[in-house]
Design an enzyme around this catalytic site. Structure first.
Site, PDB file in Angstrom:
ATOM      1  N   SER A 208       0.932  -1.151  -0.049  1.00  0.00           N
ATOM      2  CA  SER A 208       0.077  -0.151  -0.036  1.00  0.00           C
ATOM      3  C   SER A 208       0.758   1.192   0.172  1.00  0.00           C
ATOM      4  O   SER A 208       0.352   2.500  -0.289  1.00  0.00           O
ATOM      5  CB  SER A 208      -1.038   0.199   1.148  1.00  0.00           C
ATOM      6  OG  SER A 208      -0.274   0.177   2.331  1.00  0.00           O
TER       7      SER A 208
ATOM      8  N   LYS B 183       0.686   4.347   6.834  1.00  0.00           N
ATOM      9  CA  LYS B 183      -0.131   5.100   5.818  1.00  0.00           C
ATOM     10  C   LYS B 183       0.415   6.534   5.925  1.00  0.00           C
ATOM     11  O   LYS B 183       1.274   7.116   6.842  1.00  0.00           O
ATOM     12  CB  LYS B 183      -1.390   5.280   5.888  1.00  0.00           C
ATOM     13  CG  LYS B 183      -2.383   3.933   5.682  1.00  0.00           C
ATOM     14  CD  LYS B 183      -2.241   3.780   4.329  1.00  0.00           C
ATOM     15  CE  LYS B 183      -3.146   2.321   3.963  1.00  0.00           C
ATOM     16  NZ  LYS B 183      -2.633   1.259   4.583  1.00  0.00           N
TER      17      LYS B 183
END
Length: 216
Positions: free
Chosen positions: A134, A171
């Protein structure tokens, strides 16, 4: 400082700003996108020119292996590769994290690494093994070891480690008026929105460096 062309100065300043803001130098692709180069190869040419002038060092095989070496007194802390002769910092490696338990619980620690402290933008508390892609476009890949400093607050744009319910995720943080957005650096993954005040969210720390296992 060695005299740079206008374009070289732009690249140098971009690297510096990225390190000050996030703790990481930019990738070649990020430099190209930010400065409007036709490709990452164009960014590489400018980086090599800066290296020849002695204002940066380039580490082979590392997407963010850029180290500023000019004007040492006023440079931000920055990413470098480890030096085998200076292995001082002992960091626990956290593997899979069980639901509901502290991230540094003994059962999560798979081993300990001895690292060169200059590898990190500031002193980390542990290494977290990255799972998934990701954050691929930020140069963080499956199996990489993310150096994490425990923090209760993070700045906009920093790469963070967060707990969302029973999951732990890496993230980029983006603050919004109504909460937080956790940005994936890969278009194949969705961003995550966290409502302001959500009890499901807990900040575990901020990224302060990255190690590829092959670098040991």
């Amino acid at each position: 400082m060695t005299k740079l062309t206008a374009r070289q100065q732009q690249v140098f300043d971009l690297i510096r700003r990225a390190i000050e803001r996030t703790g990481f130098p930019p990738t070649r692709a990020e430099i190209a996108a930010e400065l409007g180069f036709s490709s990452a190869n164009s960014a590489e040419e400018h980086l090599r020119a800066l290296a020849r002038k002695g204002v940066i060092e380039l580490a082979a095989g590392a997407s963010r292996g850029i180290r500023l070496i000019a004007g040492q007194d006023d440079l931000p802390h920055q990413f470098t590769l480890p030096h085998a002769s200076i292995m001082q910092l002992s960091l626990p490696l956290v593997g899979r994290v069980a639901a509901g338990s502290p991230i540094l619980a003994q059962e999560h620690i798979s081993q300990t690494y001895m690292c060169d402290p200059s590898l990190f933008s500031s002193k980390p508390d542990y290494l977290l093994k990255v799972r998934g892609l990701s954050m691929r476009d930020a140069g963080i890949f499956d199996g990489d070891l993310l150096a994490v400093q425990k923090k209760s607050e993070a700045k906009d744009g920093q790469i963070i480690v967060a707990r969302l319910g029973d999951d732990v995720t890496v993230k980029r943080l983006k603050r919004r008026p109504d909460g937080l957005e956790l940005i994936a650096e890969n278009p194949d993954y969705e961003n995550i929105f966290v409502q302001a005040g959500s009890a499901e969210f807990a900040l575990e720390g901020i990224a302060v460096g990255l190690i590829r296992p092959s670098e040991f």
